[in-house]
Scaffold this active site. Sequence first.
Site, PDB file in Angstrom:
ATOM      1  NE  ARG A   4      -0.114   3.397   9.775  1.00 44.21           N
ATOM      2  CZ  ARG A   4       0.481   3.969   8.749  1.00 44.21           C
ATOM      3  NH1 ARG A   4       0.127   5.195   8.372  1.00 44.21           N
ATOM      4  NH2 ARG A   4       1.425   3.344   8.077  1.00 44.21           N
ATOM      5  CD  GLU A  26      -1.651   1.000  13.629  1.00 41.35           C
ATOM      6  OE1 GLU A  26      -0.956   1.691  12.869  1.00 41.35           O
ATOM      7  OE2 GLU A  26      -1.796  -0.244  13.481  1.00 41.35           O
TER       8      GLU A  26
END
Length: 431
Positions: free
Chosen positions: A170, A117
């Site tokens: 994200r 991420e």
Amino acid sequence: MSSKDPAFTFIDLFAGIGGFHAALSALGGECVYASEIDEAAAKIYQHNWEMEVHGDIVPETDPVVKVPKHDVLAAGFPCQPFSKSGFQRGMDEARGTLFWNICRILEEHRPSLVLLENVRNIAGPRHAHEWDVIIRSLRDLGYQVSSTPAVFSPHLLPPWMGGAPQVRERVFIVGTYVGDETAWDEVDPIVTNKPVGSWNPQDWRLSEILEAEDEIVDRANFDLTPAEQTWVAAWADFVRRFRELDIPKLPGFPIWADAFVHEDDLVIPDETPAWKANFLRKNAEFYTQYRTVIDAWRDAHDHLAGFPPSRRKLEWQAQDAATLAECIMHFRPSGIRVKKATYVPALVAITQTTVLGSPLRRITPREAARLQGLPESYEFPGQPDSATYKQLGNGVNVGVVRHVARVQMARSGDRWAQVAASAGVTDSVTA
């Protein structure tokens, strides 16, 4: 399922306070290794998960020395620049970066899944080179990943699937180990940046995650300062006066009290940037049209005497909201930004904590933790609230990570499909 018989094992790198841990353990996983260099965050992780947190995944010699075998590698890794010189490619070019340490662990242990991420900008044009290196490096290692960025936010996920009223875009880089033969086959991104199913993000109500006022510990800590209350009161009166004129919508451009001059008196220097000149003209037109009500408002509030420059501006993004009390606010360098109380902008690791219009206060650490999807049992002992806000602002959203992991599992073979199915996801899931 007992802790002795987990559905899978995982390691948690650049772990922060444990958002990945919360998501993957909820899917039946067991964490066998965690690392976080920030001591304060590591203490919170250790307190909540009762396990050792290593200070760094980069021992002086080799990053794989301490890392045990695992099924899933999870990491919210920092984005570091990769060299653009020469003809280096893939893993060779990643050497010397923190991403290289992830690659070394993947090379050594070949976990079935990798779940990375990063911030939205890593997939932007300024980082196209870094993105290319990351994708090529993972494919060099035998992981099938999409070259199309998978961008997602918790407000796009309905509450029954773990979503939260927070816009937090994200990028997720998710891969399944398939070996050299098919690693370079292109696949669709694991999620798309749109609401899941028929969910409408406008259905979020921030009030649903708020603590009861009489249950907030140290309630006075979240009150606004007298100066902040003065700013809010002045602009609340501004909105009230215009609503009494039955004006359904305030201007979408920033309202700047210092730019309130009659159109006939407006002077824009030649060197003024085009954007600012447009801004000044719009405010002059607005003032000219509503001069009577604006002058009365300014007189009532001593022409905003003592207000800092950034508090003399109102960025109204609340459409037809009737009062400031039913909105949320953020004290930004560009002005006081006002939005409807549906969902909040991304929690950030700096100031600009969301301010509620009613009750007039900042959101609490517990409410911020809810926006990140952390369990109610999560604790932040022995540290000031400012540290907790910072850690939450640096963290991952638990519901989004869980959703992304489940969808990837559902398309990664029978073993993982069974894990996903036990978590309520089948091969037919749509992201």
